[in-house]
Design an enzyme around this catalytic site. Sequence first.
Site, short mmCIF file in Angstrom:
data_model
loop_
_atom_site.label_atom_id
_atom_site.label_comp_id
_atom_site.label_asym_id
_atom_site.label_seq_id
_atom_site.Cartn_x
_atom_site.Cartn_y
_atom_site.Cartn_z
N GLY A 1 -21.09 -31.42 -16.03
CA GLY A 1 -19.78 -31.35 -15.36
C GLY A 1 -19.93 -31.02 -13.89
O GLY A 1 -19.10 -31.43 -13.05
N ALA A 2 -20.99 -30.29 -13.55
CA ALA A 2 -21.19 -29.91 -12.16
C ALA A 2 -21.42 -31.14 -11.28
O ALA A 2 -21.07 -31.16 -10.10
CB ALA A 2 -22.35 -28.92 -12.04
N GLY B 1 -3.23 -0.10 0.49
CA GLY B 1 -2.02 -0.40 -0.28
C GLY B 1 -1.65 -1.87 -0.15
O GLY B 1 -2.50 -2.73 0.06
N GLY B 2 -0.35 -2.13 -0.23
CA GLY B 2 0.13 -3.52 -0.16
C GLY B 2 -0.20 -4.18 1.16
O GLY B 2 -0.17 -5.41 1.26
C1 HXC Z 1 3.49 7.41 8.73
C2 HXC Z 1 1.29 7.80 9.18
C3 HXC Z 1 0.91 6.93 8.15
C4 HXC Z 1 1.93 6.28 7.42
C5 HXC Z 1 -0.85 7.70 9.06
N1 HXC Z 1 0.17 8.27 9.69
N2 HXC Z 1 -0.43 6.88 8.11
N3 HXC Z 1 2.57 8.05 9.46
N4 HXC Z 1 3.21 6.55 7.76
N5 HXC Z 1 1.66 5.42 6.46
C6 HXC Z 1 0.13 9.21 10.80
C7 HXC Z 1 -0.35 10.58 10.39
O1 HXC Z 1 0.71 11.33 9.86
C8 HXC Z 1 -0.82 11.10 11.72
O2 HXC Z 1 0.33 11.47 12.45
C9 HXC Z 1 -1.40 9.89 12.38
O3 HXC Z 1 -0.83 8.78 11.72
C10 HXC Z 1 -2.91 9.77 12.21
O4 HXC Z 1 -3.22 9.92 10.86
P1 HXC Z 1 -4.36 10.91 10.34
O5 HXC Z 1 -4.13 11.11 8.89
O6 HXC Z 1 -4.42 12.12 11.22
O7 HXC Z 1 -5.65 10.03 10.61
P2 HXC Z 1 -6.98 9.96 9.76
O8 HXC Z 1 -7.44 11.33 9.39
O9 HXC Z 1 -7.90 9.10 10.54
O10 HXC Z 1 -6.59 9.24 8.39
C11 HXC Z 1 -6.16 7.89 8.42
C12 HXC Z 1 -5.58 7.48 7.05
C13 HXC Z 1 -4.51 8.52 6.64
C14 HXC Z 1 -6.71 7.45 6.01
C15 HXC Z 1 -5.02 6.09 7.20
O11 HXC Z 1 -3.59 8.68 7.72
C16 HXC Z 1 -3.75 8.08 5.44
O12 HXC Z 1 -4.21 8.24 4.30
N6 HXC Z 1 -2.54 7.58 5.69
C17 HXC Z 1 -1.68 7.13 4.61
C18 HXC Z 1 -2.21 5.85 4.05
C19 HXC Z 1 -1.27 5.33 3.02
O13 HXC Z 1 -1.28 5.76 1.86
N7 HXC Z 1 -0.38 4.44 3.47
C20 HXC Z 1 0.58 3.85 2.65
C21 HXC Z 1 -0.13 2.73 1.97
S1 HXC Z 1 0.91 1.90 0.94
P3 HXC Z 1 0.40 12.57 13.58
O14 HXC Z 1 1.84 12.89 13.70
O15 HXC Z 1 -0.45 13.70 13.14
O16 HXC Z 1 -0.11 11.88 14.79
C22 HXC Z 1 1.50 0.78 1.90
C23 HXC Z 1 2.48 -0.02 1.21
C24 HXC Z 1 2.63 -1.32 1.86
O17 HXC Z 1 1.17 0.61 3.01
C25 HXC Z 1 3.46 -2.12 0.94
C26 HXC Z 1 3.65 -3.47 1.39
C27 HXC Z 1 4.28 -4.27 0.30
#
Ligand code: HXC
Length: 525
Positions: free
Chosen positions: A415-416, A180-181
């Site tokens: 130009g290069a 994501g971001g």
């Molecule tokens: C809160 C999160 C989290 C998140 C993971 N966890 N990402 N908690 N916010 N963004 C937590 C899970 O709930 C889990 O908690 C623990 O971290 C481990 O994650 P798992 O999913 O069990 O691990 P894994 O199977 O290895 O998968 C990793 C992952 C997946 C691929 C990163 O967790 C995932 O898809 N997370 C979300 C990614 C995402 O979409 N993020 C937002 C992106 S947008 P527990 O309680 O079970 O320990 C963004 C915007 C930024 O970031 C903008 C800036 C401008």
Amino acid sequence: MTENVKPAKALVSAKTQELQARRRKAMAGGGLEREKQQKAQGKLLARERIDLLVDEDSFEEVDLLMEKRSSEFGLGGRYLAADGVVTGFARINGRSVCVYSQDFTVMGGSLGLAHAQKICKIMDLAMAAGAPVIGLCDSGGARIQEGVESLGGYAEIFYRNVQASGYVPQISAILGPCAGGAVYSPALTDFVFMIEGTSHMFITGPEVIKSATGESCDFESLGGAKTHSVKSGVCHFVAGSEHDCFRQIRELLEYLPQNCRERPASVMPSDDPARKSRLLDSFTEMDPKKSYKIHDVIWEIADGHQFFEVHRGFARNIVAGFIRLNGETVGVVGNNPAVLSGALDIGASEKGGRFVRFCDAFNIPLLTLVDVPGYWPGLEQEWGGIIRKGAKLLYAYCQATVPKVTVVLRKAYGGAYDVMSSKHIRGDINYAWPSAEIAVMGPQGAVDILFKGEIKASPEPAKARQKLIDDYTQKFVSPYQAAERGYVDEVIAACETRPKLIRAFHFLRGKKVERMEKKHGNIPL
Ligand code: HXC
């Protein structure tokens, strides 16, 4: 007497014991089960990573005890050790650095407000102290439960990335997911490292892509180290393991200064400054149509034949990286005839432009090795924006005020020629080998344009054409027209390139350029 002897445990006061207990709790990360999962994925723990990166026993942690404030959406009862990120300052090869290391075992290393504040503080400290910042990224992105506070936290980091840009070197190592971001903080830094197989960077994941566009991909093909080092150019360095990554970061830092007010540190020269190279002479005898790797020239010139290449897999028609000449860091940009004949295209312009700007920002002199037949032709390039994107390298060279020494090895067409740090855009010292061909275009193309009618009308067109090509070659395809006009300062024997460069860069050490006063230019981004 005996009444006054205190029991041994009282040597540590109650207050200290409390501190130790708090520290232990904060340093426990996400617990043993999570640590096991992390290891099972072939990843190291956040603190292990720092230990491997920095000099032994040099890490000073900051904000260990900082905690989240939010209690939304199930966060209330949870303790998040160090809020999922370890931050502090340390030394690498004896020099100060600031480091943050996201802890995936703590809620997936997700970024909440406190987590972001810790990173921001360490970046502020880096800017205050004039020290490089290294981010070790392993995170699920914005902590969903903290909502807009995590988005704001990211934005605060982005803002600081931009303030620090060109002030202190910034390095990102992607050691797990970066989605994501969140990708924009590494993208704003100077160098991005990724690990084969375990690092993934993307804006939207495979499932979203499938539902939005119907395209199929997995994490690796979408945003793995190979994808970003070869196709997108997001990644500058690929490592086979985390150990290898930290070793490479330490090596990279050796070539860089601490900040924009310093020069890179000199090292004890490891090579003879007067060393001549017979091998380089052989390049001047080569058939002009034959290709070769520009690396072979760079290795011959550099101290100890060592070249620390940046962006190795991306836009391989141009090569960029660091060498030392008589112990001093020099940034090298060279056209690479082994790929696309060394022609410039969109990727090469962006890669070269960014590298030139990095060197200029951090007082790293630039060596440009020219063997370029021109811009790569085709609709893909034209429609892809080669006009606007190709201008980036030109802009970067025109703007750079560090010492610039150029050597035209062979082709420098069209130009290069202008773009590749020519005299006209303020190359300080411009050399050419006797094999240099500096002209508007190559002989065949030029003759076909200028004498189309004449060749057609000739009783022996092939012979007439060849005669004209020979005449053009004699007149234009050499360094001497440019040398006669002072556009080339000296035509040098290829074998003496290294000693000539060492003298030129030594002479230019005192170079100073006053910039015109303005807010900033408008680089064709
Ligand atoms: C809160 C999160 C989290 C998140 C993971 N966890 N990402 N908690 N916010 N963004 C937590 C899970 O709930 C889990 O908690 C623990 O971290 C481990 O994650 P798992 O999913 O069990 O691990 P894994 O199977 O290895 O998968 C990793 C992952 C997946 C691929 C990163 O967790 C995932 O898809 N997370 C979300 C990614 C995402 O979409 N993020 C937002 C992106 S947008 P527990 O309680 O079970 O320990 C963004 C915007 C930024 O970031 C903008 C800036 C401008």
